[in-house]
Design a protein around this motif. Structure first.
Motif, PDB file in Angstrom:
ATOM      1  N   ARG B  48       0.827  -1.209   0.000  1.00 44.56           N
ATOM      2  CA  ARG B  48       0.000   0.000   0.000  1.00 44.56           C
ATOM      3  C   ARG B  48       0.854   1.249   0.000  1.00 44.56           C
ATOM      4  N   CYS B  51       1.946   2.318  -3.421  1.00 42.85           N
ATOM      5  CA  CYS B  51       0.900   2.999  -4.176  1.00 42.85           C
ATOM      6  C   CYS B  51       0.340   4.209  -3.446  1.00 42.85           C
ATOM      7  N   THR B  72      -2.047   8.050  -5.735  1.00 45.18           N
ATOM      8  CA  THR B  72      -2.175   6.665  -6.172  1.00 45.18           C
ATOM      9  C   THR B  72      -2.332   6.553  -7.685  1.00 45.18           C
ATOM     10  N   VAL B  76      -0.010   4.616 -10.485  1.00 50.45           N
ATOM     11  CA  VAL B  76      -0.577   3.602 -11.378  1.00 50.45           C
ATOM     12  C   VAL B  76      -0.259   3.931 -12.828  1.00 50.45           C
ATOM     13  N   HIS B  82      -1.593  -2.620  -9.018  1.00 53.09           N
ATOM     14  CA  HIS B  82      -1.755  -3.219  -7.699  1.00 53.09           C
ATOM     15  C   HIS B  82      -2.992  -4.115  -7.736  1.00 53.09           C
ATOM     16  N   PRO B  84      -5.294  -5.694  -5.404  1.00 53.92           N
ATOM     17  CA  PRO B  84      -5.442  -5.516  -3.963  1.00 53.92           C
ATOM     18  C   PRO B  84      -5.953  -6.762  -3.254  1.00 53.92           C
ATOM     19  N   ARG B  87      -9.433  -8.303  -3.820  1.00 51.91           N
ATOM     20  CA  ARG B  87      -9.671  -8.261  -5.265  1.00 51.91           C
ATOM     21  C   ARG B  87     -10.279  -6.987  -5.808  1.00 51.91           C
ATOM     22  N   GLY B  88     -10.971  -6.203  -4.962  1.00 48.98           N
ATOM     23  CA  GLY B  88     -11.455  -4.902  -5.414  1.00 48.98           C
ATOM     24  C   GLY B  88     -12.337  -4.929  -6.643  1.00 48.98           C
ATOM     25  N   ARG B 151      -7.549  -7.171 -14.770  1.00 53.65           N
ATOM     26  CA  ARG B 151      -7.730  -5.719 -14.739  1.00 53.65           C
ATOM     27  C   ARG B 151      -6.366  -5.041 -14.629  1.00 53.65           C
ATOM     28  N   LEU B 155      -3.840  -2.485 -17.607  1.00 51.28           N
ATOM     29  CA  LEU B 155      -3.110  -1.234 -17.405  1.00 51.28           C
ATOM     30  C   LEU B 155      -1.763  -1.263 -18.133  1.00 51.28           C
TER      31      LEU B 155
END
Lengths: 301, 239, 355
Positions: B48, B51, B72, B76, B82, B84, B87-88, B151, B155
């Motif tokens: 954390r 980020c 953050t 990115v 990241h 998380p 799983r976010g 996901r 990026l």
């Protein structure tokens, strides 16, 4: 019967306005869990701006567009300057700030333009439409404008990358940041859009209720009720809820009238229709706490 | 030459509580490094901090650029993805939308690129393709983890931070995911920083390992050496 | 652990952020009694410095105490039990009208009324609390909002006009000092309010210090956890609603006596909002904060005009700043400087000073 149709039609027109304001409330609520109690006064202020432009000789629609754009910028600025520093403040403190904003907008409008009631023009033709002379052109116009705005927003949120990013930021800000979305900007953008939609509602309703600084007070409440009735987490539901409250309100008054005519007993008049409509909404909510179309939110413990 | 990701003297705080005291490590380009440690040792906090999701002090440089204190989203955008803890997932959106959000930063000119990346992701995780239009919240835990990794891939990251990808998943699924992580590392040349409770699995995947205890690094070295260390064996591997 | 979306956290987050965990401590008890002593002495100063302690100022202080009681009632509900109310003006109005009707139609003396008013408002509050059990957060806000609108309309309702006097309201007599005490009406009103406030404050402090108070706060902080510990959440929430309504109703009854007049439109939404603002500005979940909130409410109502004049004439600004906008700006600024209210702000400042 004719009267009933008339009442429903004007209920739909009012409902269109409640739907707009309800949607504005939802847009801010989904990303911040705050109900913006100043939304109505902001819309009122935008309406005064457009009125002023029209007074200066600008045409109705140009004034309309300018007012919407200015409201958008204003909404963004309010979020950036006033609400941003309060991100971590307790909810009730933010509520008080909203009330403060409400007071400022209301009294500044009163100071600049006075509290006297003003006529506000309608962009639509004067005569009633052919539908047996029941429905005014302004009412139809209001519904059409509202539907256009709502569909545009739907397309924006559903099909554009920016709309997608705004939804993501509202739903899960942490994940949205991790996907590279600038969540803070999305919030400000949401405020701007809410202010713009509110402005549309204000300019549509001003012809009906006349322009004055307190014109949005009751409307905000109807919109709030409509948003909750439809489901505050569901924009589509909130819009439907707004329409439903509009019709409901007129039906309450209509049936109160009928009862008085038939039996001679006064039970519900125009004065009580707001309260009765609200009580009905609240009864529905006690039965369906997340609204008619809302998602039931299951919280982990 | 400086390392791809270099962390030194890292401190981190939750409000008044200090969670990291002095964390330092380095990660080579293209490598996989793992952070091991018990609950509360500071593994997740370290991710954390990179980020900027917790208040942190110290030095973190990514590809030669200092990144402490950067928001953050801008970390990115430098190419750090990241994945998380938890799983976010955007639960009420479709799988497709979940993936497209990550492509948002590229702007509108990149439509063809996005499709190409989607194809790559579906090549790694064919199961997601079948579920394209399904609400992400209805996916199973394993599928949501795959979605989270996908996901991150959308990026086009140069570095992936993985926070307990095995959490709460059945052993077979975990093996599958770790196999794919290795493929991603090899084929897409993504460096990885992995936090794992399952030390055996993590040491198999990673080339370097660091062991954290109460917010400090207590041991470091190539995975093979760490695996053979007696203390690590007793405390984390259980034999 | 999943990262919760704002909608999720909203359901979870309690409305109130307590200023401090302990309700009152030994030291602040001594302070409180000291303040009561000062309160007793103030009207007597009128004989020494009549210009400073005028009857009008005593009357203002009485209204401050009345508002303090009303805010205290709201605080029990919102601050200590986590149920938000945008409609406490309704209970204030019901209390005022109950008192007025009993005095005007039944002819009861003012000093017998408060217990009756308390019971009436308790019952109404309790009954309102039943459907409120199903509503939380903003839903409860809407329901209480509706209550705030409904009550003035009910008071004007055609079938009740005989009782309530309709739009005209009811004119009353100011309470006269008992036992031939040599006090002016305003002095007596002041003492009357002071006595009632001290008793109610003391009762609230005791309630909160005990088992019930802990239960109330446990429900605020996490109602599901509270219920798994064997707390009857529904019972506590409805009873708290009743008690809160009773407090605010008693304040309303006092105000009916103080102003010697009741009319439906004084109990509208604006009153409800004033009470909520008093609560937040004073300090949510702080008993002392309620008193500060009461003082604040009366103070700004009476000084916004002069502040507005000050801005215009003394600062020489070229535009009009109406009292209402002064009020709005003041609220926004206060929330910036002290987001947890004046009581919270003072507590934080005090802690910093002592360190």
């Amino acid at each position: 019967m004719e009267q009933l149709i008339q009442q429903v039609a004007s209920g739909l027109a009012n409902g269109a306005i409640y739907a707009c304001v309800a949607l504005a409330l939802v847009m801010i609520f989904v990303s911040t869990s705050h109900i913006n109690f100043a939304q109505g006064e902001m819309a009122m202020f935008s309406t005064y701006l457009s009125w002023q432009l029209i007074q200066w000789g600008v045409g109705y629609w140009p004034a309309f567009v300018i007012a919407v754009l200015v409201s958008f910028v204003g909404g963004v600025l309010i979020e950036r300057t006033i609400l941003r520093p309060l991100h971590t403040a307790p909810i009730l403190s933010v509520v008080v700030v909203f009330i403060g904003l409400l007071a400022v907008f209301n009294s500044v409008a009163g100071t600049i333009w006075s509290y006297l009631i003003k006529e506000y023009p309608s962009p639509f033709p004067k005569e009633a439409l052919d539908l047996a002379g029941l429905i005014g052109a302004h009412q139809v116009g209001v519904v059409i404008v509202t539907l256009v705005v709502l569909s545009a927003l739907y397309v924006f949120f559903r099909y554009t990358p920016l709309g997608l990013a705004m939804r993501a930021a509202a739903q899960n800000p942490v994940s949205a940041r991790l996907a590279g979305v600038r969540v803070d900007s999305m919030l400000a953008l949401g405020w701007g859009l809410a202010a713009a939609v509110g402005a549309v509602a204000g300019m549509m309703v001003a012809h009906i209720v006349y322009l004055e600084p307190n014109m949005m007070g009751g409307i905000l409440l109807y919109a709030f009720a409509g948003a909750l009735l439809g489901g505050i987490t569901n924009p589509g539901g909130a819009v439907l809820g707004g329409f439903m409250v509009g019709v409901l309100e007129n039906l309450v008054a209509f049936f109160g009238n009928v009862i008085e005519k038939q039996t001679g007993v006064y039970i519900i008049g125009n004065g009580e229709k707001l309260t009765v409509a609200l009580i009905i909404v609240i009864c529905v909510l006690t039965l369906k706490p997340s609204g008619l179309f809302g998602r039931v939110v299951v919280t982990r413990v | 030459m400086t390392a791809f990701l270099e962390v030194s003297g890292l401190k981190a705080f939750y409000g008044q509580t200090q969670a990291l005291y002095d964390v330092g490590f380095a990660l080579e380009k293209g490598g996989i490094t793992t952070l091991l440690g018990a609950n509360g040792a500071g593994k997740t906090t370290t991710l954390r901090a990179i980020c900027n999701m917790v208040r942190a002090e110290g030095r973190i440089s990514f590809d030669g650029q200092p990144i402490v204190g950067r928001p953050t989203e801008s970390v990115v955008r430098l190419g750090v993805a990241h994945v998380p803890e938890g799983r976010g997932t955007f639960t009420t959106m479709t799988v497709d939308e979940n993936l497209r959000i990550a492509a948002y930063t590229r702007g509108r000119s990149a439509k063809a690129d996005v499709q190409q990346d989607l194809d790559m992701v579906f090549e790694y995780f064919p199961r997601l393709k079948e579920r394209m239009q399904q609400q992400a919240g209805t996916l199973s835990g394993g599928e949501q983890q795959m979605l989270a990794v996908s996901r991150a891939l959308m990026l086009r990251p140069r570095l992936m931070l993985l926070d307990e990808p095995s959490f709460g998943l059945a052993p077979l699924i975990v093996q599958e995911i770790f196999r794919i992580l290795r493929r991603i590392n090899e084929e897409s040349k993504v460096s990885m920083l992995l936090v794992e409770q399952n030390a055996a699995l993590a040491l198999d995947l990673a080339d370097h390992a660091y062991v954290l205890e109460t917010g400090r690094v207590v041991m470091a070295g190539p995975s093979a050496d760490v695996k053979n260390d007696e203390n690590v064996r007793k405390s984390y591997l259980g034999y | 652990m999943t990262t919760a979306s704002p909608a999720d956290t909203a359901a979870h987050e309690s409305v109130a952020t307590p200023v401090s965990t302990s309700v009152t401590s030994g030291a602040s008890d001594r302070w409180a009694w000291g303040l009561v002593a000062v309160g007793i002495i103030i009207p007597l100063l009128g004989y020494v410095v009549p210009d400073i302690v005028s009857d009008y100022r005593l009357f203002l202080m009485s209204t401050m105490m009345i508002y303090a009681i009303a805010v205290l009632g709201l605080n029990l509900l919102t601050g200590f039990n986590g149920q938000i109310s945008l409609g406490h003006g309704a209970f204030y109005g019901v209390g005022a009208y109950t008192a007025a009707i009993l005095m005007d139609k039944v002819g009861m003396p003012y000093w017998t009324l408060l217990p009756i008013v308390a019971v009436v408002c308790f019952v109404i509050g309790f009954l309102f609390g039943l459907p409120a059990l199903r509503l939380e957060g903003i839903y409860l806000a809407l329901a209480t909002f509706a209550l705030a609108l409904a009550v003035p309309q009910m008071l004007k309702y055609r079938w009740l006009e005989d009782l309530t006097g309709g739009v005209q309201g009811i004119v009353l007599l100011k309470p006269e000092p008992p036992f031939g005490l040599p006090l002016s009406e305003d002095q007596w009103l002041y003492y009357y309010c002071l006595i009632v406030m001290v008793i109610l404050y003391w009762a609230a402090a005791n309630l909160l210090r005990g088992r019930s108070g802990r239960a109330m706060m446990a429900i605020r902080d996490h109602s599901m956890a509270a219920s798994t510990m064997g707390i009857d959440v529904a019972r506590y929430k409805t009873i708290t609603f009743g008690i809160s309504a009773a407090y605010t109703g008693v304040a309303g009854a006092l105000s009916a006596s103080a102003i010697a007049f009741v009319a439906p439109d004084s109990f509208g939404f604006f009153l409800s909002i004033s009470l909520l603002i008093g609560l937040v500005v004073g300090g949510v979940a702080s008993l002392a904060g309620s008193v500060i909130g009461g003082i604040f409410t009366v103070l700004v109502q009476n000084s916004s005009q002069s502040l507005s004049n000050f801005v215009k004439s003394d600062l020489g600004l070229p535009f009009d700043l109406s009292p209402y906008s002064v009020y709005g700006i003041l609220l926004i600024v206060l929330m910036y400087v002290m987001p947890t209210g004046i009581a919270g702000g003072v507590a934080i400042a005090w802690r910093r000073l002592r360190r």
